[in-house]
Design a protein around this motif. Structure first.
Motif, PDB file in Angstrom:
ATOM      1  N   ALA A 164      -5.688  47.958 -52.975  1.00  0.00           N
ATOM      2  CA  ALA A 164      -6.600  48.496 -53.990  1.00  0.00           C
ATOM      3  C   ALA A 164      -6.300  47.876 -55.357  1.00  0.00           C
ATOM      4  O   ALA A 164      -7.219  47.526 -56.110  1.00  0.00           O
ATOM      5  N   VAL A 165      -5.021  47.710 -55.686  1.00  0.00           N
ATOM      6  CA  VAL A 165      -4.635  47.092 -56.960  1.00  0.00           C
ATOM      7  C   VAL A 165      -5.092  45.636 -56.990  1.00  0.00           C
ATOM      8  O   VAL A 165      -5.595  45.152 -58.013  1.00  0.00           O
ATOM      9  N   LEU A 166      -4.954  44.921 -55.868  1.00  0.00           N
ATOM     10  CA  LEU A 166      -5.421  43.538 -55.800  1.00  0.00           C
ATOM     11  C   LEU A 166      -6.921  43.464 -56.047  1.00  0.00           C
ATOM     12  O   LEU A 166      -7.401  42.614 -56.810  1.00  0.00           O
ATOM     13  N   THR A 167      -7.653  44.368 -55.458  1.00  0.00           N
ATOM     14  CA  THR A 167      -9.093  44.417 -55.662  1.00  0.00           C
ATOM     15  C   THR A 167      -9.427  44.669 -57.128  1.00  0.00           C
ATOM     16  O   THR A 167     -10.321  44.032 -57.698  1.00  0.00           O
ATOM     17  N   GLU A 168      -8.693  45.561 -57.755  1.00  0.00           N
ATOM     18  CA  GLU A 168      -8.887  45.857 -59.181  1.00  0.00           C
ATOM     19  C   GLU A 168      -8.618  44.612 -60.026  1.00  0.00           C
ATOM     20  O   GLU A 168      -9.392  44.282 -60.930  1.00  0.00           O
ATOM     21  N   ALA A 175      -7.319  33.527 -73.230  1.00  0.00           N
ATOM     22  CA  ALA A 175      -5.955  34.045 -73.064  1.00  0.00           C
ATOM     23  C   ALA A 175      -5.866  34.976 -71.862  1.00  0.00           C
ATOM     24  O   ALA A 175      -4.889  34.957 -71.114  1.00  0.00           O
ATOM     25  N   ALA A 176      -6.883  35.792 -71.663  1.00  0.00           N
ATOM     26  CA  ALA A 176      -6.858  36.771 -70.580  1.00  0.00           C
ATOM     27  C   ALA A 176      -7.061  36.134 -69.207  1.00  0.00           C
ATOM     28  O   ALA A 176      -6.621  36.693 -68.201  1.00  0.00           O
ATOM     29  N   LEU A 177      -7.693  34.978 -69.163  1.00  0.00           N
ATOM     30  CA  LEU A 177      -7.984  34.331 -67.888  1.00  0.00           C
ATOM     31  C   LEU A 177      -6.701  34.048 -67.100  1.00  0.00           C
ATOM     32  O   LEU A 177      -6.562  34.437 -65.948  1.00  0.00           O
ATOM     33  N   GLY A 178      -5.743  33.399 -67.735  1.00  0.00           N
ATOM     34  CA  GLY A 178      -4.474  33.113 -67.069  1.00  0.00           C
ATOM     35  C   GLY A 178      -3.696  34.371 -66.749  1.00  0.00           C
ATOM     36  O   GLY A 178      -3.072  34.473 -65.684  1.00  0.00           O
ATOM     37  N   ASP A 179      -3.746  35.339 -67.655  1.00  0.00           N
ATOM     38  CA  ASP A 179      -3.055  36.602 -67.442  1.00  0.00           C
ATOM     39  C   ASP A 179      -3.588  37.306 -66.199  1.00  0.00           C
ATOM     40  O   ASP A 179      -2.816  37.795 -65.366  1.00  0.00           O
ATOM     41  N   GLU A 180      -4.895  37.339 -66.049  1.00  0.00           N
ATOM     42  CA  GLU A 180      -5.483  38.013 -64.878  1.00  0.00           C
ATOM     43  C   GLU A 180      -5.220  37.236 -63.595  1.00  0.00           C
ATOM     44  O   GLU A 180      -4.991  37.825 -62.542  1.00  0.00           O
ATOM     45  N   MET A 181      -5.242  35.909 -63.675  1.00  0.00           N
ATOM     46  CA  MET A 181      -4.906  35.115 -62.484  1.00  0.00           C
ATOM     47  C   MET A 181      -3.470  35.411 -62.045  1.00  0.00           C
ATOM     48  O   MET A 181      -3.190  35.552 -60.853  1.00  0.00           O
ATOM     49  N   VAL A 213      -3.304  38.737 -60.266  1.00  0.00           N
ATOM     50  CA  VAL A 213      -3.784  38.616 -58.885  1.00  0.00           C
ATOM     51  C   VAL A 213      -2.681  38.024 -58.010  1.00  0.00           C
ATOM     52  O   VAL A 213      -2.387  38.529 -56.917  1.00  0.00           O
ATOM     53  N   LEU A 214      -2.050  36.963 -58.500  1.00  0.00           N
ATOM     54  CA  LEU A 214      -0.990  36.316 -57.738  1.00  0.00           C
ATOM     55  C   LEU A 214       0.183  37.267 -57.518  1.00  0.00           C
ATOM     56  O   LEU A 214       0.754  37.326 -56.423  1.00  0.00           O
ATOM     57  N   TRP A 215       0.549  38.024 -58.546  1.00  0.00           N
ATOM     58  CA  TRP A 215       1.655  38.984 -58.443  1.00  0.00           C
ATOM     59  C   TRP A 215       1.426  39.957 -57.289  1.00  0.00           C
ATOM     60  O   TRP A 215       2.302  40.157 -56.439  1.00  0.00           O
TER      61      TRP A 215
END
Length: 115
Positions: free
Chosen positions: A29-33, A64-70, A73-75
């Motif tokens: 669910a967190v990955l989907t979020e 700035a947020a693009l890399g953070d969100e990627m 997702v990877l985490w």
């Protein structure tokens, strides 16, 4: 950092700071979020979606947020791999081999990609 090192680093962090992994279902669910948050940035930055006036990510058009969100997702994907005993290095190699075998001519022969 290799994928294997990333999996180990996440596992160490979870055990040192995170107490334990969330359940696999919770992490799914967190990955989907997280994928949804990434999709929102891409839709606003590269698509037709507009930023909400209150969205702080709009300042630099989400750069700035693009890399953070990627990374988020990877985490979570690394967490799920660790929890389920998946070696992502091995699985990625198998996926590359599968795609190479299956699609080696497919994309070169796709007229849509020649435009």
């Amino acid at each position: 950092m290799t994928i294997q090192e990333a999996q180990q680093t996440v596992d160490q962090w979870i055990h040192e700071y995170g107490v334990r992994y969330f359940s696999e279902l919770t992490n799914m669910a967190v990955l989907t979020e997280e994928v949804g948050e990434l999709a929102k940035i891409i839709a606003c930055r590269y698509g037709e979606q507009s930023w909400k006036a209150t969205d702080e990510r709009a300042k630099d058009n989400g750069k700035a947020a693009l890399g953070d969100e990627m990374a988020d997702v990877l985490w979570v994907l690394l967490c799920l791999a660790n929890q389920t005993g998946i070696d992502l290095t091995e699985e990625l190699q198998k996926s590359i081999e599968k795609k190479t075998s299956r699609d080696k001519d497919r994309h070169h022969n796709n007229p849509k990609l020649k435009e």
